[in-house]
Design a protein around this motif. Structure first.
Motif, PDB file in Angstrom:
ATOM      1  N   UNK A  83       0.836  -1.190   0.000  1.00 22.36           N
ATOM      2  CA  UNK A  83       0.000   0.000   0.000  1.00 22.36           C
ATOM      3  C   UNK A  83       0.872   1.241   0.000  1.00 22.36           C
ATOM      4  N   UNK A  84       0.310   2.315  -0.472  1.00 18.52           N
ATOM      5  CA  UNK A  84       0.904   3.624  -0.254  1.00 18.52           C
ATOM      6  C   UNK A  84      -0.226   4.492   0.245  1.00 18.52           C
ATOM      7  N   UNK A  85       0.016   5.173   1.316  1.00 11.84           N
ATOM      8  CA  UNK A  85      -1.046   5.939   1.944  1.00 11.84           C
ATOM      9  C   UNK A  85      -0.480   7.203   2.550  1.00 11.84           C
ATOM     10  N   UNK A  86      -1.364   8.142   2.824  1.00 11.81           N
ATOM     11  CA  UNK A  86      -0.924   9.385   3.413  1.00 11.81           C
ATOM     12  C   UNK A  86      -2.082  10.278   3.762  1.00 11.81           C
ATOM     13  N   UNK A  87      -1.741  11.443   4.258  1.00 13.27           N
ATOM     14  CA  UNK A  87      -2.718  12.416   4.724  1.00 13.27           C
ATOM     15  C   UNK A  87      -2.825  13.554   3.726  1.00 13.27           C
ATOM     16  N   UNK A 100       3.832  12.249   2.955  1.00 15.29           N
ATOM     17  CA  UNK A 100       3.398  12.208   4.347  1.00 15.29           C
ATOM     18  C   UNK A 100       4.439  11.628   5.286  1.00 15.29           C
ATOM     19  N   UNK A 101       5.092  10.540   4.896  1.00 15.23           N
ATOM     20  CA  UNK A 101       6.038   9.861   5.784  1.00 15.23           C
ATOM     21  C   UNK A 101       7.328  10.650   5.980  1.00 15.23           C
ATOM     22  N   UNK A 131      -9.476  17.226   6.517  1.00 12.14           N
ATOM     23  CA  UNK A 131      -8.418  16.404   5.908  1.00 12.14           C
ATOM     24  C   UNK A 131      -8.956  15.006   5.671  1.00 12.14           C
ATOM     25  N   UNK A 132      -8.161  14.214   5.001  1.00 11.82           N
ATOM     26  CA  UNK A 132      -8.542  12.814   4.776  1.00 11.82           C
ATOM     27  C   UNK A 132      -7.291  11.965   4.653  1.00 11.82           C
ATOM     28  N   UNK A 133      -7.380  10.764   5.188  1.00  8.66           N
ATOM     29  CA  UNK A 133      -6.364   9.758   4.930  1.00  8.66           C
ATOM     30  C   UNK A 133      -6.750   9.033   3.645  1.00  8.66           C
ATOM     31  N   UNK A 134      -5.790   8.782   2.790  1.00  5.10           N
ATOM     32  CA  UNK A 134      -6.021   8.088   1.522  1.00  5.10           C
ATOM     33  C   UNK A 134      -5.089   6.885   1.447  1.00  5.10           C
ATOM     34  N   UNK A 135      -5.600   5.767   0.981  1.00  8.75           N
ATOM     35  CA  UNK A 135      -4.792   4.565   0.812  1.00  8.75           C
ATOM     36  C   UNK A 135      -5.053   3.952  -0.557  1.00  8.75           C
ATOM     37  N   UNK A 170      -2.080   9.628  13.229  1.00  7.44           N
ATOM     38  CA  UNK A 170      -3.267   9.198  13.979  1.00  7.44           C
ATOM     39  C   UNK A 170      -3.562  10.050  15.211  1.00  7.44           C
ATOM     40  N   UNK A 171      -2.552  10.442  16.010  1.00  8.01           N
ATOM     41  CA  UNK A 171      -2.867  11.191  17.234  1.00  8.01           C
ATOM     42  C   UNK A 171      -3.473  12.572  16.995  1.00  8.01           C
ATOM     43  N   UNK A 172      -3.325  13.134  15.795  1.00  2.01           N
ATOM     44  CA  UNK A 172      -3.867  14.473  15.555  1.00  2.01           C
ATOM     45  C   UNK A 172      -5.026  14.454  14.558  1.00  2.01           C
ATOM     46  N   UNK A 173      -5.552  13.269  14.258  1.00  2.00           N
ATOM     47  CA  UNK A 173      -6.621  13.138  13.278  1.00  2.00           C
ATOM     48  C   UNK A 173      -7.900  12.662  13.954  1.00  2.00           C
ATOM     49  N   UNK A 174      -8.974  13.445  13.791  1.00  2.00           N
ATOM     50  CA  UNK A 174     -10.275  13.090  14.339  1.00  2.00           C
ATOM     51  C   UNK A 174     -11.173  12.630  13.195  1.00  2.00           C
ATOM     52  N   UNK A 175     -11.473  11.333  13.107  1.00  2.00           N
ATOM     53  CA  UNK A 175     -12.330  10.855  12.016  1.00  2.00           C
ATOM     54  C   UNK A 175     -13.738  11.422  12.133  1.00  2.00           C
ATOM     55  N   UNK A 176     -14.378  11.661  11.000  1.00  2.00           N
ATOM     56  CA  UNK A 176     -15.767  12.114  10.997  1.00  2.00           C
ATOM     57  C   UNK A 176     -16.637  11.122  11.760  1.00  2.00           C
ATOM     58  N   UNK A 177     -17.545  11.647  12.600  1.00  2.00           N
ATOM     59  CA  UNK A 177     -18.459  10.807  13.354  1.00  2.00           C
ATOM     60  C   UNK A 177     -17.877  10.240  14.623  1.00  2.00           C
TER      61      UNK A 177
END
Length: 212
Positions: A83-87, A100-101, A131-135, A170-177
């Motif tokens: 995978x490649x993922x980021x913010x 991101x990394x 913001x959004x995390x994308x993978x 993760x520690x600074x990201x609040x997911x919707x809901x």
């Protein structure tokens, strides 16, 4: 592993093209839960067989995921997943994105990356901290077959760290809901809503078909 378990053949293995131990545990947990009959010891890391990291020279998440998966499949002859993922932060035009990394200039330095991003957004009002995390998750078979699935987790950025779990931003990201940061969620709770969970559950269906 028994050849009679849910159609997964004896000796079947899947390689996850990552040297990141925290990411390995997360992706391994998702794949094992999603693919009937696939046992934990059958999901191995490229680090465990001393494969070098592929050079991530593509300019998209999908491109980098495919580079890593192809490299692992060609080197091992195994079904490879990467995978490649980021913010992606809206007010930053989608950055850090594929960087991101290494946003702070040091690859994999989560603390420095978080510090820099918090500083850059210090004066941004809460309503603009979306913001959004994308993978992008890639599956490559030894014969060259390739499949890519995508997952997204939307939310907003907090002003300080909350929680000790997870990794990266993760520690600074609040997911919707949610009323808790991604780092405060139990692993199973995070898997259920995360960008990586979404992408790898989709990839897991293809893994099950190819192993069958």
């Amino acid at each position: 592993m028994s050849a009679s378990v849910a159609g997964v053949p004896e000796g079947a293995r899947v390689i996850l093209a990552t040297h990141n131990a925290k990411k390995l545990h997360e992706l391994q947990r998702i794949l094992v839960a999603a693919v009937p009959g696939l046992e934990a010891e059958a999901v191995i890391s490229s680090a465990g067989i001393d494969l070098p990291d592929a050079v991530e020279e593509a300019v998209t998440f999908q491109g980098n995921a495919l580079l890593k998966a192809h490299s692992a499949a060609e080197a091992t002859g195994l079904l490879a997943v990467a995978d490649d993922s980021g913010l992606s932060v809206d007010v930053l035009g989608g950055c850090p994105g594929i960087f991101s990394a290494r946003w702070s200039g040091r690859h994999g330095d989560d603390e420095a990356n978080n510090d820099l991003l918090l500083a850059q957004l210090a004066d941004i009002p809460d309503e603009y901290r979306t913001a959004r995390f994308v993978c992008a998750a890639a599956l490559v078979a030894p014969d060259g077959t390739e499949i890519v699935e995508r997952g997204v987790m939307t939310g907003r950025l907090l002003r300080e760290r909350h929680g000790e779990g997870g990794f990266g931003y993760d520690p600074i990201f609040l997911p919707d809901g949610e009323g808790r940061s991604a780092a405060e969620l139990a692993p199973e709770q995070k898997d259920a809503i995360s960008h990586r969970g979404e992408a790898f559950r989709a990839i897991a269906e293809h893994v099950a078909q190819l192993l069958g």
